[in-house]
Scaffold this motif. Structure first.
Motif, mmCIF file in Angstrom:
data_model
loop_
_atom_site.group_PDB
_atom_site.id
_atom_site.type_symbol
_atom_site.label_atom_id
_atom_site.label_comp_id
_atom_site.label_asym_id
_atom_site.label_seq_id
_atom_site.Cartn_x
_atom_site.Cartn_y
_atom_site.Cartn_z
ATOM 1 N N GLN A 1 1.039 -1.209 0.290
ATOM 2 C CA GLN A 1 -0.138 -0.238 0.016
ATOM 3 C C GLN A 1 0.737 1.480 0.079
ATOM 4 O OE1 GLN A 1 -3.666 -0.160 -0.328
ATOM 5 N NE2 GLN A 1 -3.948 -1.471 0.836
ATOM 6 N N PRO A 2 0.598 2.028 -0.273
ATOM 7 C CA PRO A 2 1.360 3.150 -0.747
ATOM 8 C C PRO A 2 1.515 4.173 0.872
ATOM 9 C CG PRO A 2 -1.196 3.521 -1.209
ATOM 10 C CD PRO A 2 -1.250 2.342 -1.769
ATOM 11 N N ALA A 3 2.363 4.769 0.867
ATOM 12 C CA ALA A 3 3.489 5.357 2.197
ATOM 13 C C ALA A 3 3.185 6.799 1.535
ATOM 14 C CB ALA A 3 4.524 4.489 2.910
ATOM 15 N N VAL A 4 3.615 7.378 2.764
ATOM 16 C CA VAL A 4 4.467 9.401 2.480
ATOM 17 C C VAL A 4 5.405 9.213 2.809
ATOM 18 C CG1 VAL A 4 3.663 11.133 2.852
ATOM 19 C CG2 VAL A 4 2.129 9.889 1.934
ATOM 20 N N LEU A 5 6.321 9.868 2.475
ATOM 21 C CA LEU A 5 8.185 9.599 2.271
ATOM 22 C C LEU A 5 8.714 10.983 1.908
ATOM 23 C CD1 LEU A 5 11.120 9.264 3.679
ATOM 24 C CD2 LEU A 5 11.296 8.429 1.396
ATOM 25 N N ALA A 6 8.921 11.931 3.347
ATOM 26 C CA ALA A 6 9.180 13.236 3.461
ATOM 27 C C ALA A 6 10.562 13.765 3.941
ATOM 28 C CB ALA A 6 7.975 14.708 4.041
ATOM 29 N N THR A 7 11.221 14.627 3.721
ATOM 30 C CA THR A 7 12.636 15.447 4.219
ATOM 31 C C THR A 7 13.023 16.133 4.148
ATOM 32 O OG1 THR A 7 13.631 14.130 2.248
ATOM 33 C CG2 THR A 7 13.991 12.331 2.959
ATOM 34 N N ARG A 8 13.792 16.219 5.161
ATOM 35 C CA ARG A 8 14.511 17.948 5.231
ATOM 36 C C ARG A 8 15.815 17.556 5.964
ATOM 37 N NH1 ARG A 8 12.860 23.525 6.422
ATOM 38 N NH2 ARG A 8 14.801 24.229 7.749
ATOM 39 N N ALA A 9 17.099 17.920 4.760
ATOM 40 C CA ALA A 9 18.417 17.871 5.507
ATOM 41 C C ALA A 9 18.979 18.451 6.604
ATOM 42 C CB ALA A 9 19.093 18.033 4.259
ATOM 43 N N ALA A 10 19.328 17.713 7.654
ATOM 44 C CA ALA A 10 20.063 18.104 8.556
ATOM 45 C C ALA A 10 20.883 19.336 8.260
ATOM 46 C CB ALA A 10 20.525 17.283 9.732
ATOM 47 N N ARG A 11 21.170 20.272 9.425
ATOM 48 C CA ARG A 11 22.493 21.603 8.940
ATOM 49 C C ARG A 11 23.548 21.375 10.035
ATOM 50 N NH1 ARG A 11 18.074 24.531 6.650
ATOM 51 N NH2 ARG A 11 18.703 26.771 8.266
ATOM 52 N N ASN A 12 24.366 21.679 10.242
ATOM 53 C CA ASN A 12 25.807 22.459 10.822
ATOM 54 C C ASN A 12 25.546 21.066 12.163
ATOM 55 O OD1 ASN A 12 26.217 24.983 10.022
ATOM 56 N ND2 ASN A 12 24.288 25.476 10.080
ATOM 57 N N GLY A 13 25.361 20.200 11.506
ATOM 58 C CA GLY A 13 26.374 18.772 12.400
ATOM 59 C C GLY A 13 24.784 18.454 13.516
ATOM 60 N N ARG A 14 23.955 18.820 12.837
ATOM 61 C CA ARG A 14 22.453 18.281 13.696
ATOM 62 C C ARG A 14 22.051 17.070 13.588
ATOM 63 N NH1 ARG A 14 24.310 22.236 16.611
ATOM 64 N NH2 ARG A 14 23.323 24.425 16.733
ATOM 65 N N PRO A 15 21.522 16.425 14.182
ATOM 66 C CA PRO A 15 20.936 15.521 14.677
ATOM 67 C C PRO A 15 19.822 14.713 13.460
ATOM 68 C CG PRO A 15 19.831 15.652 16.312
ATOM 69 C CD PRO A 15 21.787 16.994 16.084
ATOM 70 N N THR A 16 19.184 13.962 12.572
ATOM 71 C CA THR A 16 17.971 13.546 12.100
ATOM 72 C C THR A 16 17.369 13.025 12.969
ATOM 73 O OG1 THR A 16 20.034 13.881 9.557
ATOM 74 C CG2 THR A 16 17.369 12.269 9.832
ATOM 75 N N VAL A 17 16.116 13.234 12.790
ATOM 76 C CA VAL A 17 15.088 12.618 13.806
ATOM 77 C C VAL A 17 14.092 12.075 12.689
ATOM 78 C CG1 VAL A 17 13.191 12.342 15.214
ATOM 79 C CG2 VAL A 17 15.613 13.689 15.986
ATOM 80 N N LEU A 18 13.689 10.586 12.191
ATOM 81 C CA LEU A 18 12.980 10.075 11.678
ATOM 82 C C LEU A 18 11.379 10.072 12.380
ATOM 83 C CD1 LEU A 18 11.746 8.493 9.430
ATOM 84 C CD2 LEU A 18 13.161 6.369 10.487
ATOM 85 N N LEU A 19 10.489 10.528 12.298
ATOM 86 C CA LEU A 19 8.723 10.231 12.698
ATOM 87 C C LEU A 19 8.280 9.597 11.404
ATOM 88 C CD1 LEU A 19 8.742 13.835 12.569
ATOM 89 C CD2 LEU A 19 9.716 12.481 14.789
ATOM 90 N N TYR A 20 8.060 8.419 12.500
ATOM 91 C CA TYR A 20 6.972 6.959 12.325
ATOM 92 C C TYR A 20 5.618 7.049 12.524
ATOM 93 C CZ TYR A 20 4.590 3.210 11.214
ATOM 94 O OH TYR A 20 3.873 1.498 10.334
#
Length: 484
Positions: free
Chosen positions: A97-116
């Motif tokens: 089934q279709p899922a949604v994927l959205a991304t925004r790149a981290a800057r200046n060494g900040r962490p990346t958080v995946l929201l599910y």
């Protein structure tokens, strides 16, 4: 960009010790409060879409739901890319089934958080058992009623609303990386999940993963889920005759399939209702679970008068740390269509919850051995349509869990509690396998009165507000932290 998006952000020299800037958290609180009516309105629109992902239901509704979620994320203006995507199921050509994927790149060494979260829902069941229309969102008192109002479209909107709050406070100055993955088939076994992760690993890679699909202690007490049971489900068919025979002519001598099935199912439990299958293990938790009374259980689970609990040990241990076996469906003639015949074969759906620490495959093999060894009267046993999901234990020593509990405590005004959950979220094992270094946080918008999967499912609006604020505070604080 709106005026609120242009709010100036203090420089790094003005940052507080915990990484958040002076005044930012007060603004985040105000933004969450101001955005709540819109969030509830958008949630109600999602609830109106009957996005049942099971194969017997119209897949177009799941597609409509995915498109609606993608539009909500796009409209935040905070993502570099928003896509509706599908992945194949297993090794075949059939797409999930279709899922949604959205991304925004981290800057200046900040962490990346995946929201599910997931936008698909359970079927409504018998509409006669609902006090309000299943897909007609209705506010009564402090609760929003409707299928998916809590599980898990409220999880979807918690992510959307927290991102909106950060947009209104930080705007383009937000440096923490974001990936949002809204699945479309969690209620149907996440059958394409592993392939989706593999195909989109680079976009989904994160330092922290927030899974918004769990429960809270009550409407006033937040919880971080630290253990989840796994699951084993399959169809069991018991056969004894080549064809149906007259029960008056042959009953008492010929073993019908229903008799064999009843006797076989009875071997799965002791007299007190505890699981009696060798090889199914319990989780030996280091700490005694919190106190939970028979009276609380009876009220929360809606016991009929005189009904008592099953199993042994502390109640929460039975629900969090011990295996279970439940018959969730049966294929047999209905009472209205019953005739005086011996049934040649009967099929049931078996659902077993697997204690944390035991691989689901090992639990399945134990169940299969037991069923084949205990089949009465030489009955033939067939097992198919098997689904397996491994249990999960959270490592609470990492900085992400510490920050999450602090955000919960600040948002709720009550100390966060570490809890186990008797339910299963099997895909978390896939997340662990694909992203072994990520810290996984299991949060949620539900409470004991939510009735997820049942008629009259509902969301407590106060819980929803505090869940949004928790996530917004967590992300704002991580915006001032390096990924190391």
């Amino acid at each position: 960009m709106t005026d609120s998006q242009q709010t100036p952000v203090p420089t790094a020299a003005d940052d507080t010790a915990d990484g958040s800037a002076p005044g930012v958290e007060a603004k985040v609180r105000a933004a969450v409060e101001a955005g709540l009516p819109s969030a509830v309105a958008d949630l109600s629109k999602l609830v109106r879409i009957p996005s049942v992902s099971w194969s017997a239901f119209d897949p177009e509704n799941v597609r409509r739901s995915a498109d609606a979620v993608a539009a909500l994320l796009t409209d935040t203006g905070m993502f570099d890319r928003v896509e509706v995507k599908q992945a194949p199921i297993g090794d075949g050509d059939t797409l999930g089934q279709p899922a949604v994927l959205a991304t925004r790149a981290a800057r200046n060494g900040r962490p990346t958080v995946l929201l599910y979260a997931h936008h698909d829902v359970q079927p409504e069941g018998d509409e006669a058992n609902w006090d309000t229309p299943p897909f007609g969102p209705t506010v009564r008192g402090d609760r929003l009623y409707g299928r998916g109002a809590a599980d898990d479209k409220a999880g979807v909107m918690a992510h959307v609303a927290s991102v909106r709050a950060l947009r209104d406070v930080l705007g383009d100055d937000l440096e923490v990386g974001l990936a949002v993955f809204i699945e479309g088939e969690e209620e149907f076994g996440s059958r394409s999940f592993a392939n989706f992760l593999e195909q989109n690993a680079a976009a989904l890679a994160a330092d922290v993963i927030v899974v918004a699909d769990s429960d809270n202690v009550d409407v006033n007490t937040p919880a971080l889920t630290v253990s989840l049971r796994g699951n084993v489900t399959f169809r069991l068919t018991v056969s004894t005759l080549e064809h149906a025979s007259h029960s008056g002519m042959y009953g008492g001598a010929a073993p019908d399939a229903m008799l064999a099935l009843v006797k076989l199912l009875a071997t799965l439990h002791d007299d007190d209702g505890a699981v009696a299958v060798d090889g199914l293990t319990s989780y030996d938790a280091a700490a005694e679970p919190p106190a939970f009374t028979e009276e609380q259980l009876a009220e929360d689970a809606a016991f009929l008068p005189g009904v008592t609990s099953v199993g042994r040990g502390p109640i929460l241990s039975r629900m969090w740390s011990q295996p279970t076996i439940t018959v969730t469906g049966i294929d047999a003639p209905s009472v209205a269509n019953a005739s005086n015949t011996l049934l040649p074969g009967v099929a049931v759906r078996i659902s077993s919850r697997v204690a944390p620490g035991q691989p689901a495959r090992e639990a399945y093999e134990a169940l299969e051995r037991h069923l084949r060894a205990h089949a009465p009267f030489g009955a033939h046993i067939a097992i198919d349509d098997v689904d397996l999901g491994d249990p999960f234990l959270v490592d609470t020593d990492g900085w992400a869990a510490t920050e999450a509990k602090r955000a919960m405590t600040d948002a709720w005004g009550a100390e966060a509690v570490e809890t186990g959950i008797g339910g299963s979220i099997p895909f978390i094992a896939d997340l662990v396998r694909e992203f072994p270094e990520a810290q996984i946080l299991v949060t949620g918008v539900e409470d004991p009165d939510t009735r997820a999967h049942s008629p009259n499912e509902s969301l407590h609006l106060g819980v929803f507000k505090r869940a949004v604020l928790t996530e917004a505070l967590l992300l704002a604080r991580l915006d001032g932290r390096t990924a190391s």
